[in-house]
Design an enzyme around this catalytic site. Structure first.
Site, PDB file in Angstrom:
ATOM      1  N   HIS A 178     -50.161 -48.535 -86.878  1.00  0.00           N
ATOM      2  CA  HIS A 178     -50.230 -47.056 -87.485  1.00  0.00           C
ATOM      3  C   HIS A 178     -49.726 -45.798 -86.768  1.00  0.00           C
ATOM      4  O   HIS A 178     -49.391 -45.901 -85.330  1.00  0.00           O
ATOM      5  CB  HIS A 178     -51.714 -46.711 -87.979  1.00  0.00           C
ATOM      6  CG  HIS A 178     -52.667 -46.316 -86.656  1.00  0.00           C
ATOM      7  ND1 HIS A 178     -52.739 -47.297 -85.562  1.00  0.00           N
ATOM      8  CD2 HIS A 178     -52.978 -45.148 -86.381  1.00  0.00           C
ATOM      9  CE1 HIS A 178     -53.371 -46.816 -84.782  1.00  0.00           C
ATOM     10  NE2 HIS A 178     -53.656 -45.424 -85.119  1.00  0.00           N
ATOM     11  N   HIS A 293     -38.606 -35.203 -84.195  1.00  0.00           N
ATOM     12  CA  HIS A 293     -38.279 -33.802 -84.163  1.00  0.00           C
ATOM     13  C   HIS A 293     -37.355 -33.355 -84.985  1.00  0.00           C
ATOM     14  O   HIS A 293     -36.160 -34.111 -85.007  1.00  0.00           O
ATOM     15  CB  HIS A 293     -38.189 -33.271 -82.643  1.00  0.00           C
ATOM     16  CG  HIS A 293     -39.430 -33.081 -82.058  1.00  0.00           C
ATOM     17  ND1 HIS A 293     -39.194 -32.649 -80.491  1.00  0.00           N
ATOM     18  CD2 HIS A 293     -40.661 -33.278 -82.197  1.00  0.00           C
ATOM     19  CE1 HIS A 293     -40.443 -32.554 -80.150  1.00  0.00           C
ATOM     20  NE2 HIS A 293     -41.465 -33.006 -81.071  1.00  0.00           N
TER      21      HIS A 293
END
Length: 365
Positions: A178, A293
């Site tokens: 996860h 990012h």
């Protein structure tokens, strides 16, 4: 710091070799320096030894709150999901309705509002499966879910941080595959810093920093780990962690949700190849923290963000084996980052590893 010019030393003109001699490298993305001390690789290790991660994780555990059909801490029961599964974090670090902090009355005690939402995304219904062992179609489904979350949360929040902490060594409290997604009403420190440095580079050089960097690394190849038509992975010239990597698109792309269909397929492939190499390095489920990012969202969607280039950071802590890790302490905390193994040596070692997972090779015997 500004290092002295590379050249002859004061002790008699020895030839500088980056694999043997200490030196500092500049990180233009963070506007700081890292000390490289390659000669320290040979030092004996008598420090802490980590326990290898358990290999006997059950595929399904009714007590595991991330499993299909399990009951979470808030009493909600997970659906019997068969692919990815996204739900609100039951213990969020950010909430959408926090009150404004008051004025402290002194500039040394400044506070600002911090609001947002936190979500958890399960990659797969099986707890004993990690990304390098998933199929390309399953990894592609993870990428699509990431892009959808970026679009949905980015419609209102300036920053959406997708990150995965893999392994107990990186603070992961649950072995089920996860990641987490935190959307915030502000630009976090790292995002703010990368926004400034990339903006300055475009202004000074007329090309996005990481687009130019990817082109340079593709030509030089000494720090290249894996590549395909759309992506490349390098151990960055300025890497701090021993086997740190940077995943970069070859095309100018500002945000994850801007990727084309073919680029998402090739991203799944290169992620799988990189993560298989990571696991093969010490034949262990390789721990790391990773995250995406890209250009800010929310109100920034209407602004010029051409200086941004999408990228993913991978920060793995292991240094010499599955039990010896790199610690960021002492000099690193009080002065500046330092590493022993050079980025070129790390890249060569990763590059030479097979692209068939060690567990798959064991199964074939």
């Amino acid at each position: 710091m500004e290092p002295p010019p590379v050249g002859e030393d004061e002790q008699g003109g020895a030839q500088f070799r980056p694999s043997e001699h200490q030196h500092a490298r500049y990180n233009p993305l963070r506007d700081d320096w890292v000390l490289v001390s390659a000669h320290r690789v040979k030092r004996p290790w008598q420090g802490q030894l980590e326990k290898p991660p358990p290999e006997d994780v059950p595929r399904w555990d009714p007590k595991n709150p991330l499993c299909p059909g399990a009951t979470r801490a808030n009493g909600e029961v997970n659906p019997q999901y068969e692919g990815t599964f996204v739900f609100p974090n039951d213990f969020p670090a950010l909430q959408p309705d926090a009150p404004e902090p008051g004025d402290s009355g002194h500039p040394l005690f400044k506070a600002a509002a911090a609001r947002g939402v936190c979500k958890v995304m399960c990659f797969h219904p099986w707890s004993d499966l990690t990304l390098p062992l998933m199929s390309l179609a399953e990894i592609r489904a993870v990428i699509d879910a990431w892009a959808e979350l970026m679009t949905d949360l980015g419609a209102s929040y300036p920053w959406v941080q997708i990150f995965e902490n893999k392994g107990a060594m990186m603070g992961c409290s649950n072995p089920h595959p996860h990641c987490q997604v935190w959307a915030s009403s502000f630009l976090p420190n790292e995002a703010h810093l990368e926004d400034r440095t990339q903006r300055q580079h475009l202004s000074q050089h007329g090309v996005p920093m990481l687009l130019e960097y990817a082109e340079q690394e593709a030509c030089r190849k000494e720090r290249l780990v894996v590549e395909n038509a759309d992506w490349l992975v390098v151990v960055p010239y300025w890497a701090t962690w021993p086997y740190q990597t940077l995943l970069l698109p070859r095309r100018h792309v500002c945000r994850l949700q801007d990727l084309r269909e073919g680029e998402r397929d090739s991203l799944a492939s290169i992620m799988q190849r990189l993560l298989i190499k990571y696991d093969n390095l010490f034949e262990v489920s390789f721990p790391y923290s990773m995250g995406w990012h890209g250009a800010p969202t929310g109100p920034y969607l209407e602004e010029d963000c051409r200086h941004w280039q999408l990228h993913a950071h991978y920060y793995p802590p292991l240094l010499r084996s599955a039990t010896v890790r790199k610690f960021m302490v002492g000099y690193e905390m009080l002065a500046q980052a330092q590493r022993d193994l050079t980025p070129e040596q790390a890249a060569e070692r990763l590059r030479s590893l097979p692209e068939v997972h060690y567990k798959r090779r064991t199964e074939e015997k």
